[in-house]
Design a protein around this motif. Structure first.
Motif, PDB file in Angstrom:
ATOM      1  N   ILE A 454      67.695  94.241   3.433  1.00 30.52           N
ATOM      2  CA  ILE A 454      67.586  93.846   4.835  1.00 30.52           C
ATOM      3  C   ILE A 454      67.630  92.331   4.864  1.00 30.52           C
ATOM      4  N   LEU A 455      68.568  91.781   5.607  1.00 32.25           N
ATOM      5  CA  LEU A 455      68.724  90.330   5.722  1.00 32.25           C
ATOM      6  C   LEU A 455      68.311  89.903   7.123  1.00 32.25           C
ATOM      7  N   ILE A 456      67.359  88.977   7.200  1.00 26.33           N
ATOM      8  CA  ILE A 456      66.956  88.365   8.459  1.00 26.33           C
ATOM      9  C   ILE A 456      67.347  86.902   8.367  1.00 26.33           C
ATOM     10  N   ALA A 457      68.239  86.458   9.238  1.00 28.79           N
ATOM     11  CA  ALA A 457      68.820  85.132   9.064  1.00 28.79           C
ATOM     12  C   ALA A 457      68.950  84.386  10.374  1.00 28.79           C
ATOM     13  N   THR A 458      68.716  83.073  10.306  1.00 27.06           N
ATOM     14  CA  THR A 458      69.076  82.151  11.376  1.00 27.06           C
ATOM     15  C   THR A 458      70.203  81.267  10.835  1.00 27.06           C
ATOM     16  N   GLY A 460      70.021  78.295   9.757  1.00 22.32           N
ATOM     17  CA  GLY A 460      69.661  77.448   8.619  1.00 22.32           C
ATOM     18  C   GLY A 460      68.700  78.059   7.628  1.00 22.32           C
ATOM     19  N   ALA A 461      68.336  79.320   7.817  1.00 19.66           N
ATOM     20  CA  ALA A 461      67.355  79.924   6.911  1.00 19.66           C
ATOM     21  C   ALA A 461      67.542  81.427   6.899  1.00 19.66           C
ATOM     22  N   SER A 462      67.059  82.054   5.836  1.00 20.68           N
ATOM     23  CA  SER A 462      67.137  83.512   5.757  1.00 20.68           C
ATOM     24  C   SER A 462      66.114  84.019   4.765  1.00 20.68           C
ATOM     25  N   VAL A 463      65.805  85.296   4.910  1.00 18.15           N
ATOM     26  CA  VAL A 463      65.015  86.004   3.906  1.00 18.15           C
ATOM     27  C   VAL A 463      65.672  87.357   3.685  1.00 18.15           C
ATOM     28  N   THR A 464      65.817  87.718   2.426  1.00 19.26           N
ATOM     29  CA  THR A 464      66.376  89.005   2.045  1.00 19.26           C
ATOM     30  C   THR A 464      65.258  89.884   1.514  1.00 19.26           C
ATOM     31  N   VAL A 465      65.169  91.085   2.060  1.00 17.97           N
ATOM     32  CA  VAL A 465      64.157  92.050   1.632  1.00 17.97           C
ATOM     33  C   VAL A 465      64.875  93.179   0.895  1.00 17.97           C
ATOM     34  N   PRO A 466      64.812  93.229  -0.435  1.00 18.39           N
ATOM     35  CA  PRO A 466      65.440  94.344  -1.157  1.00 18.39           C
ATOM     36  C   PRO A 466      64.781  95.670  -0.783  1.00 18.39           C
ATOM     37  N   LEU A 467      65.604  96.695  -0.620  1.00 18.83           N
ATOM     38  CA  LEU A 467      65.116  98.030  -0.271  1.00 18.83           C
ATOM     39  C   LEU A 467      65.581  98.999  -1.348  1.00 18.83           C
ATOM     40  N   VAL A 468      64.627  99.561  -2.060  1.00 22.25           N
ATOM     41  CA  VAL A 468      64.928 100.445  -3.190  1.00 22.25           C
ATOM     42  C   VAL A 468      64.419 101.844  -2.847  1.00 22.25           C
ATOM     43  N   VAL A 469      65.337 102.805  -2.830  1.00 17.76           N
ATOM     44  CA  VAL A 469      64.993 104.180  -2.477  1.00 17.76           C
ATOM     45  C   VAL A 469      65.217 105.069  -3.692  1.00 17.76           C
ATOM     46  N   GLU A 470      64.130 105.632  -4.184  1.00 20.26           N
ATOM     47  CA  GLU A 470      64.221 106.590  -5.279  1.00 20.26           C
ATOM     48  C   GLU A 470      64.398 107.986  -4.686  1.00 20.26           C
ATOM     49  N   THR A 471      65.511 108.629  -5.023  1.00 21.25           N
ATOM     50  CA  THR A 471      65.750 109.995  -4.555  1.00 21.25           C
ATOM     51  C   THR A 471      65.523 110.951  -5.709  1.00 21.25           C
ATOM     52  N   LEU A 472      64.540 111.829  -5.553  1.00 22.70           N
ATOM     53  CA  LEU A 472      64.196 112.797  -6.592  1.00 22.70           C
ATOM     54  C   LEU A 472      65.103 114.022  -6.462  1.00 22.70           C
TER      55      LEU A 472
END
Length: 797
Positions: A454-458, A460-472
């Motif tokens: 998930i990328l939240i960006a303006t 001049g700045a941004s933060v990336t939130v990695p999303l890891v989904v384990e599927t059993l």
């Protein structure tokens, strides 16, 4: 004493005097030897402090000479948060629980108490105070019922008053606590108010604030004062929906906001302006396409060039509003907080969740900006492996004040309103913005690790939130006990001709989203199957079937409406015909709800047994249900195929066992704990289904919880267009979906024979309580139980 009281009330009409009520050990139980006499505008004011750390429930009781029991007296019940408080009420215009006006000139007893005698409240003062006048030169008129509460300083103008120069002036009284705008007159053509020649500031409060699901809608309206148009509006239905019905959609509660700033100041339809006055005073003319367009609740006149009267009137409204709508402590969140940099790019710690094919899981996090941010965008990269991908949706959580109980006054800061456009809400320095998501693996998805972001960006700045989904690699059985919501049509799509197609589209979209989340135990919206509506009823039933609603679904309202309009025998025949029409199409007949909480004081179900007998005679195959919320309702059990019960009736394991005797099916409803109930409590009690009130039940303004007898109860929020790509929802939709997944994991565990699985099931069953209140105390364990089962599945694979 009698002479003293008489003397007090001789001077009670003068603003300098007030009657102090005697306190006893920090409480109040006052029974005067002569009746207490409260005039219109007099305020009964209590002051005190709530000790301790938790909100407490309190009741102000007023008795008159006709009071003989609970329903015949005023029972003003409120929740007070810790700390000092001021409690205001007006005896003149107050209604008993049974709906009768209290005799304000004949009050025999005043009691303030805490149910359960918790002794957490200390009263420091109680007084009956006459109204202070408005500032010099200001004159206020309050329109509506002669008996309605009157904001201090205003004069009542009721129907028939000669100052209503044209129009009948139909009185309207609304349940809101703001005395200036809770009463008014419709169908007012012209007002003629005295004022000397010169210039005058005219302030009008013009909004009928509505009741139940209806927000009165004026498409064409003009207000002309001495020949000057102070207001002239002409809307199409779509414009009215956008500019009025959705006007408060973006209103957000700032940190530390109170109820007036958040809601009260936005209501009332205030219009103000200055005009010239000649010999005939102030002439106010109303015009529009319906009586709704010619509504007025109050007018204030004061000399031009000042607004002291208007400011004082608004201040008195604010004082009333704040004293009633108290704000409690915010709900705590355990979601991780991610820092958003002032400049540059940052990567946050990954969010990790576990799912099985065909199921999903919720996730949440908050973003706290280091500095002021410009417009931002949110972009989701779907988690994927080398061979498949997982769908991920994200909502931005809007900060609001919500009723902690739909029928009471305490507001709680919450972020439960989820906006489908995750970029719609601003990021501000020092304020956390919560985001809530749902990741779902498709049926047949291979077991693997799926990575996205998930990328939240303006700019001049941004933060990336990695999303890891384990599927059993686990195939979970379907949930054997469906769960869902009561549904209905979006009210605003029923008010204007030509929106029938949008109504049907919205019904289908609501059901489709719930089905995608595994929520299939819904009570769908159904038209009333009267002769002119039978086709709509059948279309609604077909829509429910096509959307995967688990049959037999509950028809909550149709049977009651048919009986109300046709009577028992003709109504039963009409329902039998509607059921036969469905069977002809190969459709299951619905489960008819024949009664709704029949033991409630304010409910009158009439001859229920006669109604049930008529239904059985007209259609021997009919299946009948009722919502029961009191132990007294158990007398109805022998006549029902399905008993739908809540905590008031009793939903402990033993309660459900007793209610199901004789093969009767038992459902749960309105626990307000969707995950716990849809998952583990259905399994613990053996109840067959769970339905929660309500997916679409806004009260008047859908973004103001204070304007009705009850707060807004809605899982889907109205939007300008029906069926947006990602709808605005309440967080409890995802909680319900989590509960269904919990139930599926429990069912999977019951199918396993490995020693570790048998041991874990025994441990979980042994720890599940048998009483609902104990289950509530351990509600947080739902996540732990799911995690333990998932860990077992991981080890077995």
């Amino acid at each position: 004493m009698r002479a003293l009281l008489a003397a007090c009330f001789v001077v009670a009409i003068h603003p300098a005097q007030a009657l102090e009520l005697p306190l006893s050990r920090g409480g109040l139980d006052y029974a005067p030897t002569e009746p207490l006499r409260a005039n219109p505008g007099d305020e009964l004011i209590l002051r005190g402090v709530v000790r301790g750390q938790a909100p407490v429930r309190a009741v102000l009781r007023l008795d008159d000479s006709a009071s003989s029991g609970y329903g015949s007296r005023v029972n003003d019940e409120r929740i007070l948060p810790p700390g000092p408080f001021e409690w205001r009420t007006m005896p003149a215009g107050a209604q008993t629980t049974g709906g009768r006006l209290i005799e304000a000139q004949n009050i025999r007893r005043v009691i303030f108490f805490e149910p359960g005698r918790a002794s957490a409240i200390e009263l420091t003062g109680a007084s009956l105070r006459p109204p202070d006048p408005l500032p010099a030169g200001a004159q206020g008129y309050s329109f509506g019922h002669a008996s309605a509460p009157l904001l201090p300083g205003f004069e009542r103008v009721a129907a028939g008053d000669p100052r209503i120069a044209e129009g009948p002036g139909i009185p309207i009284r609304r349940p809101g606590v703001d005395p200036l705008i809770a009463s008014g007159l419709r169908a007012v053509g012209r007002l003629q108010l005295p004022w000397p020649a010169g210039r005058v500031r005219v302030s009008l409060w013009t909004e009928d604030v509505g009741e139940w699901e209806t927000l009165p809608h004026a498409l064409r309206r003009r207000i002309r004062v001495n020949g000057v148009d102070l207001h002239d509006a002409h809307f199409t239905p779509a414009q009215w929906v956008e500019r009025r019905y959705l006007a408060n959609r973006d209103a957000e509660a700032s940190n530390g906001a109170d109820s007036w700033e958040t809601y009260g100041v936005r209501r009332g339809g205030l219009i103000t302006g200055e005009v010239d006055v000649r010999d005939q005073g102030v002439r106010i003319e109303f015009a529009g396409e319906s009586p709704v367009s010619t509504f007025v609740s109050a007018v204030l006149l004061e000399p031009a060039g000042q607004r002291a009267g208007l400011d004082e009137a608004q201040a008195r409204r604010a004082r009333w509003f704040r004293s009633y709508w108290r704000v409690g402590a915010p709900r705590l969140s355990t979601a991780p907080i991610i820092r958003f940099p002032a400049t540059g790019d940052a990567v946050a710690q990954a969010i990790r969740i576990t799912v099985a094919p065909g199921t999903g899981a919720a996730f949440a996090f908050s973003v706290r900006p280091d500095g002021q941010t410009a417009a931002h965008r949110v972009t989701i990269t779907a988690p994927a492996s080398s061979s498949a991908s997982v769908q991920a949706d994200l909502w931005a959580a809007q900060r609001r004040l919500e009723r902690s109980d739909v029928a009471l006054n305490l507001l709680t800061p919450a972020s439960a309103f989820l906006r489908g456009d995750a970029s719609a809400l601003p990021l501000r320095a020092g304020e956390e913005r919560a985001y809530v998501g749902w990741a779902q693996a498709p049926e047949g998805a291979p077991g693997d690790i799926y990575e996205g972001s998930i990328l939240i960006a303006t700019e001049g700045a941004s933060v990336t939130v990695p999303l890891v989904v384990e599927t059993l690699a686990v195939n979970l059985p379907a949930a054997p006990r469906p769960a869902g919501f009561y549904l209905d049509e979006a009210p605003h799509l029923t008010w204007f001709p030509g929106l029938g197609a949008e109504r049907r589209r919205q019904l289908a979209c609501d059901l489709r989203l719930l089905a995608d989340l595994g929520i299939r135990g819904n009570a769908p919206a159904l038209a009333t199957p009267l002769r002119d509506e039978e086709d709509r009823f059948i279309v609604d039933a077909l829509t429910a079937a096509a959307s995967g609603v688990a049959a037999p679904w509950l028809a909550y309202a149709p049977a009651k409406r048919v009986r109300q309009q046709l009577g028992a025998a003709p109504g039963a025949a009409r329902l039998a015909a509607a059921a036969a029409a469905l069977r002809t199409l190969g459709m299951p007949a619905p489960l008819w709800s024949v009664a709704d909480e029949p033991s409630n004081f304010d409910h009158s179900e009439g001859d229920l047994r006669g109604w049930i007998s008529a239904l059985r005679a007209a259609d021997p195959k009919a299946r009948l249900a009722a919502q029961l919320n009191s132990p007294k309702d158990a007398a109805l059990l022998p006549f029902l195929d399905v008993a739908i019960v809540n905590e008031g009736f009793g939903i402990d394991v033993e309660d459900i066992r007793r209610a199901s005797r004789g093969g009767r099916e038992v459902w749960l409803y309105n626990t307000a704990r969707p995950r716990l109930t849809a998952g583990y409590w259905l399994a613990a009690t053996g109840a067959a289904r769970y339905v929660q009130w309500h997916a679409r039940m806004p009260t008047a303004d859908p973004f103001d919880p204070t304007d009705g007898r009850e707060g807004d109860v809605q899982m889907f929020f109205p939007t300008l267009q029906a069926c947006p790509e990602r709808p605005d929802i309440h967080i409890d939709v995802l909680a319900m979906a989590e509960g269904v997944v919990d139930q599926r994991w429990m069912e999977w565990l019951r199918t396993r024979r490995e020693p570790a699985a048998v041991a874990l099931l025994r441990e979980i069953d042994g720890r599940l309580p048998r009483r609902w209140k104990d289950a509530l105390a351990g509600e947080a364990r739902a996540h732990e139980i799911r995690a333990a089962i998932e860990d077992l599945a991981r080890r077995l694979n």
